[in-house]
Scaffold this motif. Structure first.
Motif, mmCIF file in Angstrom:
data_model
loop_
_atom_site.group_PDB
_atom_site.id
_atom_site.type_symbol
_atom_site.label_atom_id
_atom_site.label_comp_id
_atom_site.label_asym_id
_atom_site.label_seq_id
_atom_site.Cartn_x
_atom_site.Cartn_y
_atom_site.Cartn_z
ATOM 1 N N MET A 58 0.827 -1.204 0.000
ATOM 2 C CA MET A 58 0.000 0.000 0.000
ATOM 3 C C MET A 58 0.862 1.254 0.000
ATOM 4 S SD MET A 58 -2.949 1.528 0.035
ATOM 5 C CE MET A 58 -4.250 0.378 0.524
ATOM 6 N N ARG A 59 1.903 1.266 0.818
ATOM 7 C CA ARG A 59 2.776 2.438 0.864
ATOM 8 C C ARG A 59 3.450 2.680 -0.484
ATOM 9 N NH1 ARG A 59 3.455 0.340 6.113
ATOM 10 N NH2 ARG A 59 5.246 -0.944 5.504
ATOM 11 N N GLU A 60 3.869 1.601 -1.138
ATOM 12 C CA GLU A 60 4.501 1.730 -2.446
ATOM 13 C C GLU A 60 3.508 2.255 -3.486
ATOM 14 O OE1 GLU A 60 6.040 -2.138 -3.214
ATOM 15 O OE2 GLU A 60 7.683 -1.957 -1.757
ATOM 16 N N LEU A 61 2.285 1.738 -3.457
ATOM 17 C CA LEU A 61 1.280 2.177 -4.409
ATOM 18 C C LEU A 61 0.940 3.659 -4.195
ATOM 19 C CD1 LEU A 61 -0.818 1.765 -6.612
ATOM 20 C CD2 LEU A 61 -2.341 0.725 -4.905
ATOM 21 N N ARG A 62 0.795 4.061 -2.960
ATOM 22 C CA ARG A 62 0.484 5.460 -2.679
ATOM 23 C C ARG A 62 1.626 6.380 -3.108
ATOM 24 N NH1 ARG A 62 -1.534 6.602 3.170
ATOM 25 N NH2 ARG A 62 -1.893 8.625 2.160
ATOM 26 N N ALA A 63 2.846 5.915 -2.942
ATOM 27 C CA ALA A 63 3.998 6.723 -3.358
ATOM 28 C C ALA A 63 4.002 6.909 -4.874
ATOM 29 C CB ALA A 63 5.292 6.078 -2.881
ATOM 30 N N VAL A 64 3.685 5.832 -5.602
ATOM 31 C CA VAL A 64 3.625 5.928 -7.065
ATOM 32 C C VAL A 64 2.498 6.870 -7.473
ATOM 33 C CG1 VAL A 64 3.114 4.642 -9.186
ATOM 34 C CG2 VAL A 64 4.669 3.678 -7.479
ATOM 35 N N MET A 65 1.349 6.755 -6.830
ATOM 36 C CA MET A 65 0.224 7.631 -7.150
ATOM 37 C C MET A 65 0.593 9.092 -6.924
ATOM 38 S SD MET A 65 -2.874 5.413 -5.499
ATOM 39 C CE MET A 65 -3.882 6.887 -5.366
ATOM 40 N N ALA A 66 1.229 9.369 -5.799
ATOM 41 C CA ALA A 66 1.617 10.747 -5.497
ATOM 42 C C ALA A 66 2.635 11.250 -6.512
ATOM 43 C CB ALA A 66 2.186 10.827 -4.082
ATOM 44 N N GLY A 67 3.582 10.407 -6.856
ATOM 45 C CA GLY A 67 4.599 10.809 -7.813
ATOM 46 C C GLY A 67 4.049 11.076 -9.202
ATOM 47 N N GLU A 68 2.998 10.359 -9.562
ATOM 48 C CA GLU A 68 2.392 10.522 -10.886
ATOM 49 C C GLU A 68 1.265 11.553 -10.891
ATOM 50 O OE1 GLU A 68 3.473 9.219 -13.584
ATOM 51 O OE2 GLU A 68 4.848 7.686 -12.856
ATOM 52 N N GLY A 69 0.877 12.018 -9.701
ATOM 53 C CA GLY A 69 -0.227 12.964 -9.632
ATOM 54 C C GLY A 69 -1.564 12.344 -9.981
ATOM 55 N N MET A 70 -1.742 11.087 -9.621
ATOM 56 C CA MET A 70 -2.961 10.348 -9.943
ATOM 57 C C MET A 70 -3.794 10.119 -8.684
ATOM 58 S SD MET A 70 -3.068 9.406 -13.244
ATOM 59 C CE MET A 70 -3.724 7.746 -13.486
ATOM 60 N N HIS A 71 -5.085 9.851 -8.882
ATOM 61 C CA HIS A 71 -5.920 9.456 -7.761
ATOM 62 C C HIS A 71 -6.778 8.264 -8.146
ATOM 63 C CE1 HIS A 71 -8.741 12.221 -9.853
ATOM 64 N NE2 HIS A 71 -9.701 11.468 -9.320
ATOM 65 N N VAL A 72 -7.372 7.628 -7.149
ATOM 66 C CA VAL A 72 -8.226 6.456 -7.355
ATOM 67 C C VAL A 72 -9.674 6.904 -7.360
ATOM 68 C CG1 VAL A 72 -8.955 4.225 -6.438
ATOM 69 C CG2 VAL A 72 -6.548 4.903 -6.316
ATOM 70 N N SER A 73 -10.359 6.649 -8.452
ATOM 71 C CA SER A 73 -11.767 7.031 -8.540
ATOM 72 C C SER A 73 -12.664 6.037 -7.808
ATOM 73 C CB SER A 73 -12.194 7.141 -10.004
ATOM 74 O OG SER A 73 -11.926 5.929 -10.698
ATOM 75 N N ASP A 74 -12.366 4.748 -7.960
ATOM 76 C CA ASP A 74 -13.215 3.728 -7.352
ATOM 77 C C ASP A 74 -12.431 2.453 -7.152
ATOM 78 O OD1 ASP A 74 -14.150 1.701 -9.845
ATOM 79 O OD2 ASP A 74 -13.557 3.717 -10.446
ATOM 80 N N ILE A 75 -12.900 1.640 -6.225
ATOM 81 C CA ILE A 75 -12.373 0.298 -6.058
ATOM 82 C C ILE A 75 -13.499 -0.676 -6.385
ATOM 83 C CG2 ILE A 75 -10.600 0.916 -4.387
ATOM 84 C CD1 ILE A 75 -12.507 -0.136 -2.188
ATOM 85 N N GLU A 76 -13.127 -1.871 -6.807
ATOM 86 C CA GLU A 76 -14.105 -2.868 -7.218
ATOM 87 C C GLU A 76 -13.555 -4.264 -6.932
ATOM 88 O OE1 GLU A 76 -14.662 -2.041 -11.425
ATOM 89 O OE2 GLU A 76 -12.788 -3.046 -11.899
#
Length: 276
Positions: free
Chosen positions: A54-72
């Motif tokens: 989770m920490r790695e995924l959040r770091a990648v998201m922050a670095g790319e300027g992306m967000h999660v719209s939904d989970i499924e």
């Protein structure tokens, strides 16, 4: 309307961190993540709250300027135990997701409505909305059926996800949206297709690997978006067999942006990579 998101099914072979990178490179600003399998043994990418992954995924998201719209994706069946999804909701909350997508797979409408209400109550504690997605081949097959469940549940964080293909393949019409409380319809998934549906035996195959890019088919997508609230969340779901995944994402972003821009349905302030 906000920036473009992409549903995980468009590139389900990509694990979340790579999906985030490739989606950003293509020009999307958000991703949906399949953290829970749609059925037993189906492909999904569980990520536990508080974990190293989770920490790695959040770091990648922050670095790319992306967000999660939904989970499924949660299938609400006769055997559903709502408490089983607490860890999934915790993961969604840590990712900053807006919603959890579910399907209605219980013929007992009263039980289904009760489970949907209970899941909404649980999700509220994590700051998530729960969106019910209707599909022609499931017990909750139509827009009207989905709205009836959500309305019956009586939860202010319950909604209906409108997938363009599922709406029109289930016999739905744009005119049916007008009487619906806009609060119920907060998210839409775009794709295109021929106006004529395939044979019944091919409906699921079309949905999972045979969709067209927006503007390449005959579905009335512009009237659909015009009928929805101006702050609806837009994502693209265009799984296509036989196209390399990077090309698939790039084509989806470019075609959707061009179509939205051409129809004047995308704010000039929202840009996709490679466009100005």
């Amino acid at each position: 309307m906000n920036g473009l998101g992409v549903a995980h099914l468009t590139a389900l072979e990509l694990a979340p961190t790579r999906l985030v990178r490739e989606a950003r490179r293509a020009g999307f600003s958000a991703v949906g993540l399949r953290l829970h399998p749609v059925m037993a043994d189906a492909l999904a990418y569980p990520v536990a709250a508080g974990s190293q992954a989770m920490r790695e995924l959040r770091a990648v998201m922050a670095g790319e300027g992306m967000h999660v719209s939904d989970i499924e994706f949660v299938s609400l069946t006769a055997r559903t135990q709502v408490a089983d999804y607490q860890a999934l909701l915790a993961a969604g909350a840590e990712l900053g997701a807006a919603s959890l997508t579910v399907s209605g797979d219980d013929e007992d409408v009263a039980r289904l409505t009760g489970n949907f209400a209970a899941l909404c109550e649980l999700a509220r504690g994590y700051g998530l909305r729960v969106d019910l997605e209707f599909m022609r081949w499931r017990p909750v097959a139509t827009l009207q059926q989905a709205c009836a469940v959500v309305t019956g549940a009586g939860q202010d964080n319950g909604g209906v996800l409108v997938d363009a293909l599922h709406l029109f393949r289930s016999g739905g019409q744009v005119a049916e949206i007008a009487p619906i409380n806009p609060h119920l319809l907060r998210a839409v998934q775009l794709c295109d297709a021929p106006l004529q549906a395939p044979a019944d035996a091919l409906i699921i195959q079309e949905a999972r690997e045979g969709r067209l890019l927006p503007g390449q088919g005959q579905l009335p997508l512009a009237p659909l978006l015009a009928a929805l609230s101006g702050d609806v969340s837009i994502s693209v779901e265009v799984p296509s067999a036989g196209i390399p995944v990077e090309q698939r994402l790039q084509a989806a972003a470019r075609a959707t942006h061009d179509w939205l821009h051409g129809k004047r349905l995308l704010s000039p302030a929202v840009q996709v990579a490679g466009h100005s």
